[in-house]
Enzyme design. Structure first.
Site, short mmCIF file in Angstrom:
data_model
loop_
_atom_site.label_atom_id
_atom_site.label_comp_id
_atom_site.label_asym_id
_atom_site.label_seq_id
_atom_site.Cartn_x
_atom_site.Cartn_y
_atom_site.Cartn_z
N GLY A 97 -1.00 -2.24 3.30
CA GLY A 97 -1.30 -2.36 4.83
C GLY A 97 -2.39 -3.09 5.30
N GLU A 138 -2.42 -0.21 -2.77
CA GLU A 138 -1.04 -1.02 -3.26
C GLU A 138 -1.10 -2.21 -2.11
OE1 GLU A 138 1.64 1.82 -4.06
OE2 GLU A 138 2.33 1.80 -1.92
N GLY A 189 0.15 -5.68 -0.50
CA GLY A 189 1.21 -6.67 -0.70
C GLY A 189 0.66 -8.21 -0.02
N ARG A 190 0.87 -8.13 1.32
CA ARG A 190 0.55 -9.06 2.12
C ARG A 190 -0.68 -9.77 2.09
NH1 ARG A 190 2.56 -10.30 6.77
NH2 ARG A 190 0.68 -10.69 8.16
N ARG A 205 10.58 -13.20 10.26
CA ARG A 205 9.52 -12.32 10.69
C ARG A 205 9.42 -12.38 12.38
NH1 ARG A 205 4.64 -11.82 9.66
NH2 ARG A 205 4.63 -9.71 9.50
N TYR A 244 10.31 -8.81 13.93
CA TYR A 244 9.14 -8.09 14.31
C TYR A 244 8.35 -8.70 15.35
CZ TYR A 244 9.12 -6.84 9.17
OH TYR A 244 9.42 -6.54 7.86
N CYS A 260 22.37 -20.81 14.65
CA CYS A 260 23.02 -20.53 15.97
C CYS A 260 22.54 -19.04 16.62
CB CYS A 260 24.57 -20.89 15.75
SG CYS A 260 24.86 -22.72 15.72
N GLU A 261 21.75 -18.97 16.91
CA GLU A 261 21.10 -17.46 17.35
C GLU A 261 20.00 -17.75 18.39
OE1 GLU A 261 21.80 -14.35 16.63
OE2 GLU A 261 23.29 -14.65 15.16
N TYR A 281 6.56 -11.89 2.64
CA TYR A 281 7.91 -11.84 3.38
C TYR A 281 8.47 -12.85 4.19
CZ TYR A 281 5.97 -7.09 2.76
OH TYR A 281 5.31 -5.96 1.94
#
Ligand code: ADP
Ligand code: ASP
Ligand code: MG
Length: 856
Positions: free
Chosen positions: A702, A738, A740-741, A777, A781, A808-809, A837
């Site tokens: 994180g 651990e 990631g990002r 993302r 988010y 188309c959203e 991600y």
């Protein structure tokens, strides 16, 4: 006793605090604040730093014929101050300068300086500072009343000897006459150090005596408190100039402070505590240059009355009188006889130690004790025993309640005295002080050794930061380096896609980040949460730094094994969530590390885990993160076992025969507070108290990266320092982490060409070749990614635009209201911090191919 209604506060400023005009600005501010709070302030001050020493040395200089030069230096010091303060120095100081000239000339003429003359000479230091200080306070808009302390402070004893002039005292207690006299003033400025005798001659209160003046004033005015402002933020466990490991003491009793001051803690004059103590007035020692620090509070009550060593003091310039003789053995009245000699010669004794044939006493450094008197004492004593006077010794004292209880710990520090003498040992009857007297050149080293060995790491409510910590240069906030893609712009433009999108990853950046994580001193093992970006080339890059792989599916485990076939299973950590039984079976068969994140596997498939080592994920109820969906702890999260189910876990461990060797938690992502992981680790360590096999605390990941140019940057060094604290508290555990990002986000950018531009109502839309099918993302988010026109990187922005993809959203919005230069079809946009991600969460929605990938 002090009346709570007294409006007076006494503030004493020492030599360094008054030495420069700009510090008078600080003094004025501190006084002004108290006056605004409806207090009345009496400021007691010293001479400018160094001036008392110059004046003390002046007679000797004058006798050697260097009087004029010394006088000139002293005058210059004050004239420089006046010039810097834009004051008329000559006019302000004329009277004191001419007295200085007269006294110096007189000494040279007569060929000696009496104690009376020395006292008058030294008092000039305080008087000159007063003239300058008064003018400075006025220049800062205050209305101080200048009080000559000699009109208030009356000598406690009279006499012709040096002590009566140089080291006198004042009767303390309330002074209603003074209170009435000062009734009309809010702010009074008075000199420390000086008083007068019955003949209106100037006398002094002993070197360093301004502290005592402040206490006398406080007692006279029945003040609320007396504040001693100096150049250190309080009383320390040792002189901070002796050892930077000295710890700030937040609260002490008068008794303890008295002991520290008497035994050599120069910060307070030994006589300054008595008057405040008798009047019940709290003393506070504070730092003029760090007024934000609360300092040391001294009251009747100790900050902590548990037996503990609080301080080590050294006093140099101590003399010993060693008396030896066989006649003292069993001689009634022997001690009375010899102490009568001390009394008759007016010599005061500090420490005493006796044996059958030897009595040794120490004498404090005393400017009033001259050779002649010492010789008289020696002759008087020689009527009873052999006498030797040992000069240049140092008394090293340990101070604190119950000091006897730690004596057994002194041995290692005293070892060096195997072949050097300890000349005297004394232990006070109040059990507050233990002192050894050694040769002067050994004293400081011994004090440092005793302090650093016995107090340096002390815990307890009164022990604050060390001097080293207080004075550590403020660490610069980490700066965001220029992003790698600016330097590689040409290369990116050459590779940019004509349609769709392309992720480009910078291998160097991944490598640097992985190395930084692998280099954390307080982390035993680091794992790359590879779900962030499982690109084979990046996995290879991470592998070279020694960082392992945290996998959340068998798919990820298999990816690592394909890309790195020789990787030992010990470098794979399998942490699935709600996975099927078969995945656990497979991982156990492979021999990876395994994390369980619910009780179900232990309850329902206990046979899988019998005698197997696992780590268990806990839910510490500490959700963190930038969006509900990235918070992975707390009551709403599906991850981990809540802490209130630890008893169930214990039962499941017992019945399944599993070995729980670690606890894990991960509270969310995008965290930039550097103490977060230490806090989680402390929670895990607490939970681990009931699980004897645990040796690993995995504090998760994180680690945040800044999402915009002005977002806070995680200070990795501080994370490491915090974890070092954790490690110190629970040294038996390994710490795992651990991220990631953190390893990959900034290493990746998404390139996409502009397709169309549209004005709709008042919004300008810029359409791009790819959208939420490549980067979900922002839609998922509300994540923010910076977007730039790479083709026109340095052109000025022309207005706001919303950047949207071809899906188309309505949610297919990469960024709303962004400032961009005039943008055209075919320009290449770059969307930054998309290495994590990004591609891995992409889809073929609308049957549009997501962005491809390129590692450079
Ligand atoms: P001022 O001029 O303000 O009266 P001093 O020089 O008399 O200041 O006293 C402050 C000095 O006391 C500090 O700079 C420090 O070096 C010294 N000192 C000695 N022992 C201690 C201690 N235990 N705690 C704090 N300071 C101490
Ligand atoms: N100026 C005097 C000295 O240096 C008194 C003091 O500073 O406390 O001793
Ligand atoms: Mg002082």
């Amino acid at each position: 006793m002090t009346t709570l209604t007294s409006p007076w506060i006494v503030m004493k400023f020492g030599g360094t605090s008054v030495a420069q005009p700009k510090t008078w600005g600080l003094i004025a501010e501190l006084a002004r604040k108290r006056i605004e709070d409806k207090r009345k302030v009496l400021i007691v001050h010293s001479a400018l730093s160094g001036v008392s020493n110059l004046l003390e040395a002046l007679p000797e200089q004058a006798l050697k014929g260097h009087g004029e030069a010394s006088v000139k230096a002293i005058k210059l010091r004050h004239l420089d101050f006046a010039r810097d303060a834009k004051l008329e120095g000559q006019a302000l100081l004329a009277e004191h300068f001419s007295r200085l000239d007269q006294l110096a000339a007189g000494i040279a003429l007569i060929g000696e300086a009496s104690a009376r003359v020395r006292a008058e000479l030294m008092a000039l230091g305080e008087l000159m500072a007063s003239a300058l200080g008064l003018a400075c306070l006025k220049a800062h808009g205050l209305k101080p009343y200048g009080l000559d302390s000699r009109s208030v402070m009356k000598a406690a004893f009279e006499g012709e000897d040096a002590r009566a002039y140089l080291d006198n005292a004042v009767e303390d207690g309330p002074d209603s006459y003074l209170q009435t006299r000062l009734d009309d003033y809010q702010l009074v400025l008075a000199q420390g150090f000086i008083a007068s005798n019955a003949h209106d001659e100037t006398v002094l209160l002993g070197r360093g005596g301004s502290d005592t003046s402040a206490s006398y004033y406080a007692a006279k005015l029945e003040a609320q408190s007396v504040e001693i402002w100096t150049d250190v933020p309080g009383l320390f466990s040792a002189d901070p100039r002796l050892t930077s490991g000295a710890r700030l003491l937040s609260a002490l009793s008068y008794e303890e402070a008295q002991e520290i001051a008497t035994m050599g803690g120069k910060v307070l004059h030994p006589r300054s505590i008595g008057p405040a103590r008798r009047a019940g007035i709290p003393m506070v020692v504070r730092d003029t240059f760090r007024p934000e620090l609360p300092g040391t509070t001294i009251t009747e009550k100790p900050g902590d009355d548990a037996p503990a060593l609080k301080a080590v003091s050294v006093k140099t310039g101590v003399r010993l009188v060693v008396m030896e003789g066989s006649s003292m053995w069993r001689q009634a009245g022997f001690l009375a006889e010899i102490f009568a000699c001390f009394k008759h010669c007016g010599v005061s004794v500090d420490l005493v130690s006796t044996s059958e044939t030897n009595v040794t006493v120490s004498l404090d450094p005393d400017p009033g004790l001259d050779e002649a008197r010492l010789q008289r004492l020696k002759t008087a004593l020689e009527a009873y025993c052999r006498v030797q006077i040992v000069e240049n010794t140092a008394a090293v004292s340990l101070v604190g309640y119950g000091v006897r209880r730690i004596l057994h710990k002194l041995a290692p520090a005293l070892e060096v005295f195997q072949d050097k003498p300890i000349r005297l040992v004394s232990q006070a009857a109040n059990d507050l002080n233990f002192t050894v007297v050694v040769d002067e050149d050994e004293g400081r080293a011994l004090a440092v050794r005793l302090h650093d060995g016995l107090i340096g790491d002390a815990d307890g409510p009164v022990f604050g930061p060390s001097w080293a910590e207080i004075t550590a240069p403020v660490k610069a906030k980490p700066q965001r380096p220029d992003p790698w893609w600016r330097a590689k712009r040409e290369q990116l433009l050459q590779n940019a896609p004509r349609e769709g999108g392309l992720y480009v990853y910078d291998r160097e950046t991944v490598h640097a980040r992985a190395r930084a994580i692998a280099g954390l001193k307080s982390v035993d093992r680091a794992w790359f949460a590879m779900k962030a970006n499982p690109h084979p080339e990046l996995l290879k890059t991470v592998e070279t730094t020694g960082v392992g792989f945290e996998c959340v599916s068998l798919g990820e485990v298999n990816r690592v094994r394909e890309v790195l076939p020789d990787l030992p299973m010990d470098r794979i950590l399998f942490t699935p969530n709600f996975a099927a039984r078969s995945e656990y079976e497979a991982a156990l068969a492979l021999g990876t590390h395994l994390t369980l994140d619910s009780l179900h596997p232990l309850h329902h498939w206990p046979e899988l885990f019998n005698d197997k080592n696992v780590i268990v994920r806990l839910n510490p109820d500490r959700p963190r993160g930038h969006h509900q969906h990235v918070k992975t702890a707390g009551p709403k999260a599906k991850f981990g076992i809540p802490l209130d189910q630890l008893d169930d876990l214990k039962a499941a461990v017992a019945s399944s025969g599993v070995n729980v060797i670690g606890f894990h938690c991960h509270a969310g992502s995008g965290v930039t507070e550097p103490d977060h992981w230490k806090e989680l680790g402390a929670i895990l360590a607490k939970a681990a108290e009931h699980f004897p096999d645990i040796r690993i605390l995995n504090v998760g990941g994180g680690l945040g990266i800044p999402e915009s140019a002005d977002a806070p940057i995680l200070d990795l060094e501080l994370v490491d320092q915090n974890l070092a604290d954790l490690r110190k508290a629970v040294p038996d555990y390994q710490i795992w982490m651990e991220p990631g990002r953190y390893l990959v986000a900034e290493a990746g950018v998404l390139l996409t060409p502009v397709t169309q531009i549209k004005m709709s109502f008042s919004t300008r839309f810029i359409g791009t070749g790819t959208g939420m099918n490549s980067l979900i993302r922002p839609a998922l988010y509300g994540a923010r990614h910076e977007i730039y026109n790479l083709s026109k990187l340095d052109e000025a922005p022309s207005g706001l635009a919303s950047i949207v993809g071809p899906i188309c959203e309505s949610a297919d919005l990469l960024g709303a209201d962004r400032l961009l230069p005039e943008t055209e079809e075919g320009d290449i946009l770059i969307i930054t911090e998309t290495g994590a991600y990004g591609r891995v969460m992409s889809s073929h929605y609308n049957l549009r191919e997501p962005a491809g990938e390129l590692v450079i």
